[in-house]
Design a protein around this motif. Structure first.
Motif, PDB file in Angstrom:
ATOM      1  N   ILE A   1       3.656 -36.272   0.539  1.00 43.55           N
ATOM      2  CA  ILE A   1       2.824 -37.397   0.941  1.00 43.55           C
ATOM      3  C   ILE A   1       3.656 -38.426   1.699  1.00 43.55           C
ATOM      4  O   ILE A   1       4.892 -38.387   1.665  1.00 43.55           O
ATOM      5  N   TYR A   2       2.973 -39.361   2.348  1.00 45.25           N
ATOM      6  CA  TYR A   2       3.684 -40.442   3.018  1.00 45.25           C
ATOM      7  C   TYR A   2       4.108 -41.484   1.984  1.00 45.25           C
ATOM      8  O   TYR A   2       3.373 -41.799   1.059  1.00 45.25           O
ATOM      9  N   GLY A   3       5.321 -42.017   2.175  1.00 43.62           N
ATOM     10  CA  GLY A   3       5.855 -43.023   1.265  1.00 43.62           C
ATOM     11  C   GLY A   3       7.209 -42.601   0.738  1.00 43.62           C
ATOM     12  O   GLY A   3       7.500 -41.409   0.616  1.00 43.62           O
TER      13      GLY A   3
ATOM     14  N   PHE B   1      -5.395 -38.191   0.225  1.00 45.70           N
ATOM     15  CA  PHE B   1      -4.515 -39.297   0.567  1.00 45.70           C
ATOM     16  C   PHE B   1      -3.525 -39.538  -0.564  1.00 45.70           C
ATOM     17  O   PHE B   1      -3.764 -39.181  -1.706  1.00 45.70           O
ATOM     18  N   GLY B   2      -2.419 -40.185  -0.237  1.00 43.33           N
ATOM     19  CA  GLY B   2      -1.288 -40.301  -1.141  1.00 43.33           C
ATOM     20  C   GLY B   2      -1.561 -40.895  -2.504  1.00 43.33           C
ATOM     21  O   GLY B   2      -1.122 -40.359  -3.517  1.00 43.33           O
TER      22      GLY B   2
ATOM     23  N   ALA C   1       6.614 -43.478   9.858  1.00 40.27           N
ATOM     24  CA  ALA C   1       6.069 -43.211   8.522  1.00 40.27           C
ATOM     25  C   ALA C   1       6.928 -42.156   7.833  1.00 40.27           C
ATOM     26  O   ALA C   1       7.103 -41.060   8.362  1.00 40.27           O
ATOM     27  N   PRO C   2       7.489 -42.469   6.652  1.00 39.91           N
ATOM     28  CA  PRO C   2       8.315 -41.495   5.937  1.00 39.91           C
ATOM     29  C   PRO C   2       7.463 -40.499   5.154  1.00 39.91           C
ATOM     30  O   PRO C   2       6.545 -40.882   4.436  1.00 39.91           O
TER      31      PRO C   2
ATOM     32  N   MET D   1      11.298 -36.363   6.140  1.00 44.49           N
ATOM     33  CA  MET D   1      11.385 -36.666   7.564  1.00 44.49           C
ATOM     34  C   MET D   1      10.580 -37.930   7.858  1.00 44.49           C
ATOM     35  O   MET D   1       9.873 -38.451   6.993  1.00 44.49           O
ATOM     36  N   LYS D   2      10.720 -38.419   9.082  1.00 44.54           N
ATOM     37  CA  LYS D   2       9.955 -39.583   9.510  1.00 44.54           C
ATOM     38  C   LYS D   2       9.157 -39.221  10.761  1.00 44.54           C
ATOM     39  O   LYS D   2       9.650 -38.505  11.631  1.00 44.54           O
TER      40      LYS D   2
END
Length: 307
Positions: free
Chosen positions: A147-149, A129-130, A266-267, A162-163
């Motif tokens: 990662i996401y964020g 996880f991020g 989610a970016p 991307m999203k």
């Protein structure tokens, strides 16, 4: 302060015992204790607290430990760069990939591309996880991650890629609306979600707060395999990005519905340190990773490429 003492200190903290560290380093414990005392004298700070169970770093010791890891890693990179001057790129490069995402699908193509172009580079791939991965990048223990964020964080640099739309995923009878489900219907389900520090969880929480809605979260699950099993057994539903939702939906009986009214995105971003330069091998891997990521966003129409 010299590199040998820093190396000794990091090993002591990693192991948590002077006696065991001395054995691993192949030096006498009294000699190791002298090196530690000399380091504490140079810094005029107590670095370790000795207990019956071993040693733990003081607050000053934790700060030194973080900096020492970065210093030693940079020295290793410098030595590798000098050794390989004028020759093929080689060395270790660590890459983090958010689990069950479009990024994680890049693992095999990345290994193949690096092997073909730079066979002397050894990849270390970590799916996590991020937050843990971003912390490793900040302290120099990981080179880069997808990662996401995308929010600015001190010590980190983000490149938006991307999203992804967020989807509700469950087993059994799907929502009556089929491929979509409104947010005010989502809150009627028993939800499995990650901890609040997770970017996807934070996005959901912020949207619910704006809409004055409250989710019925029955468990917080970090493990993708445990989450998948819980949903598959009909114990509850979850909210995940599109790529993770479609991966889960390959199993019989699993349905997915895109969340609407409002939708949540989610970016996904490329993340690296904003102050530690990448080694030449890491820079080469970064270029390959970004090119693969761009190609994937172009080939996968449901995902939204960030311009």
């Amino acid at each position: 302060m010299n590199l040998r003492r820093l190396k000794y200190y990091v090993k002591i903290v990693d192991i948590g015992s002077l006696t065991q560290a001395a054995e691993v380093l192949h030096i006498a414990q009294p000699a190791l204790s002298q090196q530690l005392a000399a380091l504490e004298g140079e810094l005029d700070q107590q670095l370790l607290i000795r207990t019956k169970r071993g040693v733990t770093p003081t607050e000053a010791g934790k700060i030194l430990y973080s900096h020492a890891q970065t210093i030693l890693r940079q020295c290793e990179q410098a030595q590798t760069a000098v050794d390989n001057a004028g020759s093929a790129l080689s060395g270790q490069v660590s890459v983090g990939l958010a689990p069950s995402t479009a990024a994680s699908l890049l693992a095999m193509p990345l290994i193949q591309a690096v092997k073909a172009r730079h066979p002397a580079i050894v990849l270390y791939l970590n799916e996590n996880f991020g937050s843990p991965m971003s912390e490793q990048i900040m302290n120099g223990r990981m080179d880069m991650a997808v990662i996401y964020g995308d929010k600015a964080v001190h010590g980190l640099s983000f490149v938006p890629l991307m999203k992804e739309e967020l989807f509700l995923v469950g087993a059994g009878t799907p929502p009556a609306t089929g491929g979509t489900v409104e947010l005010n219907e989502v809150i009627k389900y028993d939800l499995f979600m990650p901890r609040p520090y997770n970017v996807v969880r934070r996005l959901v929480d912020e949207t619910l707060l704006r809409e004055k809605l409250k989710a019925n979260i029955i468990a917080e699950i970090e493990s993708p395999s445990t989450l998948n099993a819980a949903v598959l057994n009909g114990l509850g539903v979850t909210i995940v990005p599109e790529s993770a939702a479609r991966s889960m939906a390959t199993q019989t009986g699993i349905w997915l519905s895109r969340i609407t009214s409002p939708g949540i995105q989610a970016p996904l971003s490329f993340c690296m340190s904003d102050h530690l330069a990448l080694s030449p091998p890491a820079q080469a891997v970064k270029d390959i990773l970004l090119s693969l990521m761009v190609k994937r966003t172009q080939d996968n129409r449901p995902l939204m490429l960030v311009h």
